[in-house]
Every structure is written in structure tokens, then in C-alpha cells.
Design a protein around this motif. Structure first.
Motif, PDB file in Angstrom:
ATOM      1  N   ASN A  47       0.854  -1.186   0.000  1.00 45.67           N
ATOM      2  CA  ASN A  47       0.000   0.000   0.000  1.00 45.67           C
ATOM      3  C   ASN A  47       0.891   1.237   0.000  1.00 45.67           C
ATOM      4  O   ASN A  47       1.829   1.337   0.807  1.00 45.67           O
ATOM      5  N   THR A  48       0.606   2.157  -0.889  1.00 46.57           N
ATOM      6  CA  THR A  48       1.387   3.381  -1.004  1.00 46.57           C
ATOM      7  C   THR A  48       0.485   4.588  -0.793  1.00 46.57           C
ATOM      8  O   THR A  48      -0.605   4.675  -1.370  1.00 46.57           O
ATOM      9  N   TYR A  49       0.960   5.513   0.048  1.00 45.78           N
ATOM     10  CA  TYR A  49       0.217   6.738   0.347  1.00 45.78           C
ATOM     11  C   TYR A  49       1.088   7.928  -0.063  1.00 45.78           C
ATOM     12  O   TYR A  49       2.278   7.980   0.255  1.00 45.78           O
ATOM     13  N   ASN A  50       0.474   8.877  -0.770  1.00 50.04           N
ATOM     14  CA  ASN A  50       1.200  10.052  -1.244  1.00 50.04           C
ATOM     15  C   ASN A  50       0.436  11.323  -0.920  1.00 50.04           C
ATOM     16  O   ASN A  50      -0.801  11.340  -0.927  1.00 50.04           O
ATOM     17  N   ALA A  51       1.181  12.378  -0.647  1.00 48.50           N
ATOM     18  CA  ALA A  51       0.606  13.713  -0.488  1.00 48.50           C
ATOM     19  C   ALA A  51       1.565  14.696  -1.138  1.00 48.50           C
ATOM     20  O   ALA A  51       2.783  14.617  -0.928  1.00 48.50           O
ATOM     21  N   LYS A  71       5.210   3.861   1.974  1.00 46.08           N
ATOM     22  CA  LYS A  71       4.985   2.597   1.290  1.00 46.08           C
ATOM     23  C   LYS A  71       5.081   1.473   2.318  1.00 46.08           C
ATOM     24  O   LYS A  71       6.130   1.281   2.941  1.00 46.08           O
ATOM     25  N   VAL A  72       4.000   0.757   2.485  1.00 45.81           N
ATOM     26  CA  VAL A  72       3.923  -0.308   3.485  1.00 45.81           C
ATOM     27  C   VAL A  72       3.782  -1.650   2.766  1.00 45.81           C
ATOM     28  O   VAL A  72       2.819  -1.871   2.030  1.00 45.81           O
ATOM     29  N   ARG A 104       6.337  -7.175   7.957  1.00 47.38           N
ATOM     30  CA  ARG A 104       5.885  -5.858   7.494  1.00 47.38           C
ATOM     31  C   ARG A 104       7.098  -4.929   7.377  1.00 47.38           C
ATOM     32  O   ARG A 104       7.950  -4.903   8.271  1.00 47.38           O
ATOM     33  N   MET A 105       7.185  -4.207   6.294  1.00 45.01           N
ATOM     34  CA  MET A 105       8.282  -3.269   6.074  1.00 45.01           C
ATOM     35  C   MET A 105       7.714  -1.939   5.594  1.00 45.01           C
ATOM     36  O   MET A 105       6.780  -1.903   4.802  1.00 45.01           O
TER      37      MET A 105
END
Length: 398
Positions: A47-51, A71-72, A104-105
């Protein structure tokens, strides 16, 4: 081609039980179980989160961009940690434990970009672009708190643990002994710590490497190894200046990396000082000897390999600043080329990898992953350096 034997496959995968086939054996061709299957495993997920933020100000003369990300990676494919009682293991000749979805990384970081149009007029322009990046890698969780992912380097059949990935630390952290200088006096040799060798000129002696007893038990052994370096840089950056004056244009691009460590594995051979028949670097001229008691390197030692243990002796600062590209071009005047029915003609000369500013002793501090293995980041085992390239060319448009 896959060959099934019950629920066993002769072609490797992680979910089924596999067999290792041997075309030649004492009683003819045969096979051995390779692993225990786990038909419930799935692909790992990311899962990738961007702002982000983009700004333009000062009448479009300054552009600013900011991008933050997280990025998880979860459900990582890891070998089950079982005790020796199970009869299973993870070594090459073991029947492997089942692979499970666990672990988990997390990678977090941000990128900053800044573009400035410094001068803009009819004859002369100057534009500057700056990029700054920073990231952090953490192996958050494994299938057991004490589980590890060893990075074992195979040197002609001799295996050495160089990196160890542990829960709560970066992936591929360098792992080894911590040095404490050289033995330079009899008092330092007789300090009450057991180094695993007797004290004698043909054993542990003046000029040998002294290692720290980290756990304080008066014995230096494998309980005293620890994290000795991190290949991940503190930050990276790039800087581009572009100039143009009438028909002449000049571009200069530099970039760098700050804070990442390098394990210079090649020095284990080129500064080994263990055989008169091996080529060595000129740095060994400053080794410890009776005539050079203040030498920086350990003495010549053919009696034991303690001096060449995996340790922070081979850890170096991998920071660098590189002039990556300089390009100079000239566009012929339109009034001249229009006579030969050419719409544009440009001649240019460029140089790649012009110069690198670094304190690293190897050929090139920009290494990447050895053998494309993420657990072997920034390990230099004779990495071929990036060549310096000169280019002379022309672009002609009709």
C-alpha cells in the motif's frame, strides 16, 4: 516443465512441496524433499500513500514541489522459524520450513523540488533546478521477534555474514565486530579479555586488531557482533544549472548522496596481509611492524584470520558529490543555415561523470545492490566503476 510426485514439484515454488533431483547418486538418479508445503500462502501486498503540493510564485519565476510518501509492504513471504527439534531449517542442505505470509516493512520519505528562472531576457537566460530527497526504511515486523534475514556472502565457498536484517532496523544493515585499534603494548595484550587465541608472536600478538567486548563477559566471540553500519543515505540531492547566451547553451548537472555507509569487501583481500603471494594495495606499506609501531594497518599475519573478521574496519563513509554531466552546445544562426535549406543545426560536446568528490577509498561510491540482492546494498567486491564518457555530436533538422 513441472514434474509432479504426489503433491511434490521438481520445479521450485513457495506454496507446494518440492523435491531436489540428482541425476547422479550412489544408487542411480534420485531426489530428496526440499521443503514443507503451505498451500495457503498468497502474494505479499503493498500500500502506497502520497501527499503532494505544487506552488508557483514570483510571477512564475519560482516553482516549488513537495511530495511525501509512505509505502507499506505487508504479508511478506518469510520462512517459518522452527526449532531444531522439527528437523527442518533454512540452510541450503536442509528440508526447508514452510513459507508463510508474515512480516511488514515500511519506507517513508519526501522529495522537494525547486525550479528558479533566475534571468530571462532576449540574449541571456539562466535556470536552476534543485532536488532534495530523504527516505527511511524499517523492517517493522517479522514472523518472530528474534527472527533475522542474514546476508551471507559466499567468497569462493567461504561464507561470511555481512548483513543482518532484524525487526526494528533497516533492511540490509551491516553486521560484525567493533574494532578498538591495534594491540600496541604488552599491557593491552594482557588486559584480562579472552580473544580465543594464546598470546604469542605466532598467535595473538602486537599489531593484531583488537575487538571490543561489547557484552562485558571478558570474552570476545560471536556474542559481541552488532550493527556496524547502514547502507541507506541520510539524504540525496541534485543540482542543475542551464545557461543560454544567443546561440550558445551550457548545462551542468551535479548530484550527490550523504551519509550512507559502504562495506569495502575488496579490502579483505587487498589488505589481508596474510600471504606473501597475494597482490596488496600500497596502503599495506603503513602496516604495523617493529620498525613502524604507529602503523595504521595490522601486522603481516599468516597464523590466524582474526584480523580479517567482518568488522567496522571495512566500513567507510559512502558520501559523494558527482559532476555527472556538462554539455556545451552552439546553434548556428538561422540566417546562415537557411541558405542550405536547414531549419536547425546544433553542434555540441558533453562529458559524463566528469569528477566525483568523495573520501571513499574504492573506485566508485555509487554501488547499488551487489548481485541485485537487496540485502547486499553498498557492498563493494570490486565493483566496476562508471566510465567517464566524452561525446561530440551534431543535431541537424531539415
Amino acid at each position: 516443465m513441472e514434474k509432479w510426485v504426489g503433491r511434490m514439484l521438481s520445479s521450485g515454488n513457495l506454496y507446494s512441496a518440492n523435491i531436489r533431483l540428482f541425476p547422479i547418486a550412489p544408487f542411480g538418479p534420485g531426489g530428496l524433499p526440499d521443503n514443507v508445503d503451505n498451500l495457503l500462502i498468497t502474494w505479499q501486498s503493498t500500500n502506497t500513500y502520497n501527499a503532494g503540493l505544487d506552488l508557483t510564485t514570483w510571477n512564475k519565476r519560482l516553482e516549488f514541489s513537495f511530495d511525501a510518501y509512505k509505502k507499506v509492504t505487508s504479508d511478506m513471504l518469510l520462512a517459518t522459524q522452527l526449532g531444531a527439534y522439527s528437523g527442518l531449517g533454512t540452510a541450503w542442505n536442509d528440508i526447508k520450513t514452510p513459507t508463510t505470509n508474515d512480516g511488514r516493512m515500511t519506507n517513508t520519505g519526501f522529495d522537494i523540488g525547486l525550479t528558479s528562472y533566475n534571468i530571462q531576457n532576449n540574449n541571456f537566460t539562466w535556470k536552476t533546478n534543485i532536488i532534495f530527497s530523504k527516505y527511511k526504511n524499517i523492517l517493522n515486523r517479522m514472523n518472530e521477534p528474534n527472527a533475522t534475514l542474514p546476508g551471507t556472502f559466499d567468497e569462493y565457498g567461504t561464507k561470511s555474514l555481512v548483513t543482518l536484517s532484524q525487526q526494528g532496523r533497516p533492511l540490509g544493515a551491516f553486521y560484525g565486530y567493533v574494532t578498538d585499534g591495534l594491540f600496541r603494548s604488552q599491557a593491552e595484550l594482557n588486559n584480562g579479555i579472552d580473544y580465543g587465541l594464546s598470546i604469542a608472536p605466532g598467535s595473538l600478538w602486537l599489531g593484531d586488531v583488537r575487538f571490543k567486548d561489547l557484552n562485558g563477559d571478558k570474552v570476545v566471540d560471536d556474542k559481541d557482533v552488532t550493527v556496524i553500519g547502514d547502507p541507506n543515505p541520510d539524504f540525496t540531492y541534485g543540482f542543475t544549472n542551464t545557461f543560454s547566451y544567443k546561440g550558445i547553451d551550457l548545462s551542468i548537472f551535479i548530484y550527490g548522496s550523504q551519509g550512507g555507509d559502504i562495506f569495502n569487501y575488496s579490502r579483505r583481500q587487498t589488505e589481508a596481509l596474510s600471504s606473501p603471494y597475494n597482490n596488496q594495495l600500497t596502503t599495506v606499506l603503513n602496516r604495523y611492524s617493529a620498525n613502524n609501531p604507529n602503523g595504521d594497518l595490522p601486522r603481516y599475519n599468516q597464523w590466524h584470520n582474526n584480523n580479517n573478521r567482518i568488522s567496522d574496519r571495512y566500513i567507510e563513509d559512502g558520501s559523494y558529490l558527482r559532476i555527472q554531466n556538462v554539455a556545451l552546445g552552439y546553434n548556428l544562426p538561422k540566417s546562415l543555415i537557411s541558405k542550405i535549406k536547414v531549419s536547425n543545426a546544433r553542434f555540441y560536446v558533453s562529458v559524463q561523470n566528469l569528477y566525483t568528490f568523495t573520501n571513499y577509498s574504492g573506485y566508485d561510491p555509487e554501488l547499488g545492490a551487489l548481485n541485485n540482492n537487496i540485502r547486499f546494498m553498498n557492498i563493494d567486491n570490486g565493483h566496476y566503476p562508471v566510465p567517464r564518457t566524452f561525446t561530440l555530436g551534431t543535431n541537424i533538422e531539415f
